[in-house]
Write a protein that holds these residues in place. Sequence first.
Motif, short mmCIF file in Angstrom:
data_model
loop_
_atom_site.label_atom_id
_atom_site.label_comp_id
_atom_site.label_asym_id
_atom_site.label_seq_id
_atom_site.Cartn_x
_atom_site.Cartn_y
_atom_site.Cartn_z
N THR A 1 -30.93 -32.59 23.81
CA THR A 1 -30.26 -31.32 24.09
C THR A 1 -30.65 -30.84 25.49
N ILE A 2 -30.03 -29.79 25.93
CA ILE A 2 -30.37 -29.17 27.21
C ILE A 2 -31.26 -27.96 26.93
N VAL A 3 -32.47 -27.99 27.46
CA VAL A 3 -33.39 -26.87 27.30
C VAL A 3 -33.00 -25.80 28.31
N THR A 4 -32.66 -24.63 27.81
CA THR A 4 -32.12 -23.57 28.67
C THR A 4 -33.18 -22.59 29.16
N ASP A 5 -34.44 -22.84 28.82
CA ASP A 5 -35.51 -21.96 29.29
C ASP A 5 -35.79 -22.28 30.76
N ASP A 6 -35.28 -21.46 31.65
CA ASP A 6 -35.39 -21.73 33.09
C ASP A 6 -36.83 -21.68 33.58
N GLN B 1 -38.54 -24.92 32.61
CA GLN B 1 -37.98 -26.00 33.42
C GLN B 1 -38.51 -25.96 34.85
#
Length: 331
Positions: free
Chosen positions: A274-279, A282
């Motif tokens: 999945t794409i981890v959206t926690d900027d 990241q």
Amino acid sequence: MKIAVFSAKRYDRDFLSAANAAQQHQLQFFEVALAPESATLAEGHEAVCVFVNDVVDAAMLEALKRGGTKLVCLRCTGFNNVDLAAAAKLGIKVVRVVDYSPYSVAEHAVALLLAINRSIHRAYNRTRDSNFSLDGLMGFDFHGKTAAVIGTGKIGRVFAKIMRGFGCNVIGYDKYPSPEFEALGAHYAEPGEIGASADIISLHCPLTPETYHIVNAESLSRLKRGALLVNTSRGGLVDAEAAIQALKSGQLGGLALDVYEQEAELFFRDLSSTIVTDDVLQRLMAFPNVIVTGHQAFFTREAISTICETTLQSASEFAEGKPLSNEIKLP
């Protein structure tokens, strides 16, 4: 006693089932976390067994009370996710694991520290691509350096002892000083000494209103330039945005995290497809001098065995009407 076990991974099932052979409770495992949408799963269970990221706030406790739950068993030491005042008002007892292997967390903190200092993670990735260059991998000797321990309880003292073995000068800070810490040849820091002299800082204190964001822009600005920071305690101790700025400026020489303030929706699950959206996370992981592990410092056979045995022993004490050895009470 019927116990609903939330956030149950395979290893939780295995170790709790093994520990239960001597206790004979009725364990029902749920992989989902205890949250508003899963609270109904606890109905009919006298106890719930929860982990660090399960929600046990006032609303949840009221829902548990309606479903017949009388005991909350935390299979961890920290209890910042539990509203103790609400539990006391509702007559729900709360127990935790006061003591398990302090070596598991302290040794992991040292492992992270060694890895970030000597760029083990970068070297591993390089050599797998047949790149054996040493450029950018230089660290420093621990011998003769100053290591600061924030929180000198059992885990902090084990960490201090290991660092003393490396030949470090060890200083510490704790609201409640420990003679055992000083007996290691360490000493408690004078005002300003940690920022001025520490080459290494390791966090081993609980998360409380007093310690929330104890590492912030102001405290980072006082650090010795290039210091290394390790956090294996609770994510909320570190202001991640401030840490990013300190990394960008070079004020912070390296950061190793086993915990993260917003980890509840991330850790203990496989998000690789999945794409981890926690900027913020990241951005942190984009730095070459940052290592993040997924709250695994406690994860040794010895520690998990003790955690499970202690948790079920507390449930047995409650079922038998005995005093609760590991009860958490309001101050």
